[in-house]
Scaffold this active site. Structure first.
Site, short mmCIF file in Angstrom:
data_model
loop_
_atom_site.label_atom_id
_atom_site.label_comp_id
_atom_site.label_asym_id
_atom_site.label_seq_id
_atom_site.Cartn_x
_atom_site.Cartn_y
_atom_site.Cartn_z
N ASP A 9 -12.77 4.50 4.96
CA ASP A 9 -13.78 3.45 5.06
C ASP A 9 -14.49 3.57 6.39
O ASP A 9 -14.29 4.53 7.14
CB ASP A 9 -13.13 2.07 4.91
N ASP B 88 -8.38 6.62 7.42
CA ASP B 88 -8.69 5.86 6.21
C ASP B 88 -10.11 6.12 5.71
O ASP B 88 -11.02 6.38 6.50
CB ASP B 88 -8.49 4.36 6.45
N GLU C 194 -14.21 1.88 9.15
CA GLU C 194 -13.30 1.87 10.30
C GLU C 194 -12.59 3.21 10.45
O GLU C 194 -12.42 3.73 11.56
CB GLU C 194 -12.27 0.75 10.14
N ARG D 243 -8.72 -1.54 1.13
CA ARG D 243 -9.96 -2.15 1.63
C ARG D 243 -11.12 -1.56 0.85
O ARG D 243 -11.58 -0.46 1.13
CB ARG D 243 -10.13 -1.89 3.12
N HIS E 138 -15.21 2.84 -3.07
CA HIS E 138 -13.90 3.39 -3.42
C HIS E 138 -13.48 2.84 -4.77
O HIS E 138 -14.10 1.95 -5.33
CB HIS E 138 -12.86 3.01 -2.36
N GLU F 99 -3.71 7.56 10.56
CA GLU F 99 -3.72 6.36 11.41
C GLU F 99 -2.33 5.85 11.76
O GLU F 99 -2.10 5.36 12.86
CB GLU F 99 -4.53 5.25 10.75
N TYR G 112 -6.14 2.77 -1.85
CA TYR G 112 -6.59 2.16 -0.60
C TYR G 112 -6.98 0.70 -0.82
O TYR G 112 -7.63 0.36 -1.80
CB TYR G 112 -7.78 2.94 -0.03
#
Length: 900
Positions: free
Chosen positions: A82, A80, A84, A298, A343, A7, A296
């Site tokens: 997740d 990432d 998103e 989030r 996670h 990203e 990570y």
């Protein structure tokens, strides 16, 4: 060489080091496609078909990836881990397929890693998979819902409430929390109650404090002493009895560490300890993650990888000793509701690396990493072991019992490294107690008069020997949300997800629905109006339970247990009907509904019994809720004959509004605002949105005598409106100003080379109109010399003349910035230019003092200094002092070099 897409460029740079020259690592720079902000981007009538568009900024990044695929026909999506991130991978695959950069023979795989370390990245490359479509569908459902709500509800707001900017599926519920908390605060009626404590001493002379728990043989609850009379009787009851230790009970206790961080708890703790907003916290965490320092950021997970647990335990033993390592690892159960959020916790990737060894330039990153590192180590450490002691002290007749509590730390455990912050201060009774033996007789000890003077609750009652103290308190309204407590509440209600908290809170501030002041969130009038509108016309869609249930259904979609188009269809059927019904309403109909809904806040009963809807200016018109592009306001129905207006947040509702008279062609008004009564020059107009205003001066919690809302005159109001008053130019540059603030009178000055002004509080309110240059410069110099402790001791005198022959009190000749002056009590008189300090006699000094005191209207202190005769029980109010009368201040105070 396969093309790996992540990203951010920072992440690409870090990963490129681990993968080497066998891979081409590029960045997508976040989302590459989005729904165009126009009608038809989501088509409910076409099975919720969604039209996507590559953003202008993203086209060059997509082209760079497409160009790389011409040479390397293999694509690895490593965004990432997740929802998103999964969506970005899907968007990239779709966009590149549409460009024909991905061909039938192009292998496309998806890899995820929870930490950007060489081990995690290389292991992820060994375990590729395909894009997780249930996660993508959950993203599509969220994005479609947000579009349908925002794009259909926002125009309704624009048409019905001029000035409203937008509504949102989660943001409007978040705003509702803040608005309803403010309404709770405004509706709160404080309840008076008193507490009683005593200062006691053991036979060995060790002192401690105990609070009254039993009176007249009955156990006291918090509100049992409801007024000063009850408190005074309680103080007398304690002070008149001999006290003996009835029981001493020591119990072992323990405290265990908090779980490691997930997104919401990290945001809360960063707010508590550093005042970081949610967005600021996540930005710092993002950079730490991209640099490979933390996992990570989030996540809803609080579990930790087994290898990380062992690494943490080894580091604890190395740094603090084996006694700080528990016999077995601590296991924290993951609270995640679905695989997408499952996670690891947020933790350092290398437990041996503390904040000092971190290679970062930004203070936010260093502080946040230190927080994460300490919390992670602490969560695997031994608990703290305590001993809590409770001592009951009573009278022989069992009518009075006092209790003292305290604790002793036997082993600090995890507290050696880290202790979780708190949103609100609580009394843990964690003070140490001296050795106290059962059966011992105790004596009353140190005076509590100092505590009585500092009593911020409003009142205090002391026994004759001043060893027993009654303190007045009032119940407090619920506190306004901080970003931390708002995130916590949203989490408790199940509203939003870790990736949305920061952006939602930022959005409602950007929309000017909410403002942040001293880290607390206040709703603006615009935000109130929007919330009340939604609660009356779209209550379901700002309902806490509805929003939480919808989040649960979206989680079901991400787990593959629910069809996302079926979810959208059911939502749209009811929501579109609500939109249609409201679209037909006229603005006047909407305002009538909102006026009724807001009536308790807009028109509270007045003390004088007058109808609260009667205009306080013309006395004839009825008040009504009105809207403008800057938000809502209350206005007189007799407009344009009467132009009375006030904000909707309650200002002026108490009926203080009146015109005091005219000055220089302007009407001078007395009004009531959020922080109490104030005077204002003229009315607000589009050309002059903020006319001059000044609060009425206070003395402690009361108005300055003669300056209350029922007493203030036109002359006094005009004087107040001259503030801030410029005293003069400081010898080192910059003007010195005197003013009244929310916390009392003060002077302020900023040197040309200073980053911010220096403020000094003034003891007497009217000093703002009278203080002169010498005293102001002296006070500022003292504050700068001792910024942490306020004023220091006065400068050395040039000559001591002894006590005042009539009134007492030392007279000195001081060396001021603007020349020598005579100082006696609070009177400072400049010496004539032709008089040398060494030639000044007592008689000459007294004459100068008398002349100066006569000019300023000050009374000799001796008149206010007579001690009050002692009473059996002295009742004190901390905020009040013996009043020295002063006349109304002059319109324009002198700014000569005289001391004020």
């Amino acid at each position: 060489m396969p093309v790996v897409v992540v990203e951010s460029p920072a992440k690409a740079k870090t990963i490129n080091k681990y993968l080497g020259s066998d891979y081409t690592v590029l960045a997508s720079y976040g989302h590459v496609r989005d729904l165009p902000a126009k009608n038809g981007s989501v088509e409910p009538d076409d099975d919720f078909a969604m039209t996507w568009e590559v953003g202008a900024d993203s086209r060059k990044h997509v082209k760079a990836i497409a160009d790389a695929l011409k040479d390397d026909n293999a694509l690895i999506l490593a965004t990432d881990p997740d929802r998103e991130g999964e969506a970005i991978s899907w968007h990239l695959q779709e966009a590149l397929t549409k460009r024909r950069s991905i061909k039938k023979d192009t292998p496309v795989s998806r890899v995820t890693f929870n930490a950007i370390t060489k081990e995690a990245v290389t292991e992820a490359m060994k375990n590729p998979r395909q894009v997780d479509m249930p996660l993508v569908e959950a993203y599509l459902a969220r994005r479609a819902l947000d579009y349908l709500v925002g794009f259909n509800l926002s125009p309704v707001l624009w048409r019905k409430l001029p000035g409203a900017r937008s509504a949102g599926r989660v943001q409007s519920v978040c705003l509702r929390l803040i608005v309803e908390r403010e309404m709770e605060i405004e509706a709160f009626n404080p309840q008076e109650y008193w507490s009683v404590k005593a200062s006691l001493a053991t036979p060995r002379g060790q002192e401690f404090e105990a609070r009254l728990t039993v009176l007249g043989g009955d156990k006291l609850d918090k509100y049992a002493l409801a007024n000063s009379t009850a408190a005074e009787l309680a103080v007398q009851a304690v002070a008149s009895r001999s006290l003996t230790v009835q029981s001493v009970e020591a119990k072992p206790a323990s405290r265990n560490p908090s779980a490691p961080f997930m997104t919401s708890t990290l945001q809360q703790e960063a707010s508590r300890k550093f005042g970081m907003g949610a967005k600021q916290c996540m930005n710092a965490a993002q950079r730490l993650y991209e640099a490979g320092y933390i996992t990570y950021m989030r996540t809803d997970g609080i579990d930790m990888a087994p290898e990380a647990v062992q690494e943490a335990r080894a580091e604890i033993a190395k740094r603090y000793g084996a006694e700080y390592v528990p016999g077995s690892p601590r296991i924290y159960k993951n609270k995640a509701k679905n695989a997408q959020e499952a996670h690891e916790c947020i933790r350092p990737t290398d437990m041996s690396r503390d904040a000092k060894s971190l290679k970062v330039s930004e203070d936010d990153q260093r502080k946040l990493y230190d927080l994460i590192w300490k919390r992670t180590l602490a969560c695997q450490m031994e608990g703290a072991r305590l001993e809590r002691t409770t001592v009951d002290i009573g009278s022989d007749d069992r009518q009075v019992v006092l209790r003292a509590t305290g604790q002793v730390m036997l082993f600090d455990g995890f507290l050696r490294v880290y202790e979780e912050g708190r949103d609100d201060v609580v009394d843990d009774d964690d003070k140490r107690l001296p050795q106290i033996m059962q059966g011992e007789s105790l004596k009353f000890a140190a005076s509590l008069a100092a505590q009585a003077e500092k009593a911020d609750a409003g009142g205090a009652i002391l026994s004759d020997d001043k060893a027993v103290l009654g303190l007045q308190h009032h119940t407090q309204p619920p506190p306004r949300f901080t970003e931390a407590t708002l995130v916590k509440r949203m989490e408790e209600l199940g509203i939003g997800r870790p990736s949305t908290y920061a952006s939602v809170i930022t959005t409602i501030q950007d929309r000017e629905y909410v403002r942040k002041d001293k880290n607390r969130l206040f709703p603006e009038d615009k935000g109130r109006i929007v919330t009340i509108f939604l609660l009356n016309f779209f209550r379901t869609y700002v309902g806490y339970e509805f929003t939480a249930n919808l989040e649960g259904e979206l989680d079901d979609v991400s787990a593959g247990d629910r069809d996302y188009k079926d979810l959208l269809s059911r939502f749209w059927r009811d929501f579109s009907a609500a939109i249609s019904e409201t679209s037909d309403l006229r603005i006047t109909e909407v305002l009538d509904v909102l006026d009724d809904a807001l009536a308790p806040q807009l028109y509270p009963p007045r003390e004088d019994g007058v109808d609260p809807r009667i205009c306080p200016k013309c006395g004839a018109g009825q008040l009504h809720l009105k809207t403008s592009r800057t938000g809502g306001f209350v206005g007189c129905g007799n407009y344009p004959e009467c132009n009375y207006t006030r904000p909707i947040s309650g200002e002026g509702a108490e009926g203080y509004e009146r015109v005091l008279g005219e000055d220089d062609g302007d009407e001078i008004h007395l009004k009531s605002g959020r922080f109490g009564p104030y005077v204002q020059r003229g009315e607000a107009t589009p050309e002059n949105k903020k006319p001059p205003r000044s609060s009425l001066p206070k003395q402690g919690k009361d108005f300055l005598p003669g300056w209350g809302p029922n007493e203030v005159t036109l002359e006094q109001a005009v004087t107040l409106l001259t503030l801030p008053r410029e005293i003069g130019q400081h010898p080192e540059g910059g003007a010195i100003q005197a003013n009244l603030g929310r916390f009392g009178p003060y002077i302020a000055h900023q040197k040309p080379d200073e980053e911010k002004p220096v403020y000094v509080n003034l003891k007497e309110t009217l000093d703002v109109f009278e203080i002169g240059m010498n005293r102001a410069v002296e006070m500022l110099a003292e504050k700068r010399a001792n910024p942490g402790r306020g004023r220091r001791a006065a400068a050395k005198a040039l000559k001591e003349l002894g006590d005042h022959p009539e009134s007492g009190g030392a007279i000195s000749i001081m060396d001021g910035r603007y020349g020598p002056y005579v100082k006696w009590e609070k009177v400072n008189a400049t010496l004539p230019k032709d008089v040398e300090p060494k030639d000044v006699t007592v008689e000459m000094a007294v004459q100068l003092i008398t002349e100066k005191a006569g000019k300023s209207g000050a009374k000799k202190k001796a008149q206010a200094k007579k001690a009050a005769p002692k009473k059996a029980t002295a009742k004190k109010t901390a905020a009040k002092k013996p009043a020295a009368k002063k006349p109304a201040a002059k319109k324009k105070a002198e700014t000569s070099s005289d001391e004020g």
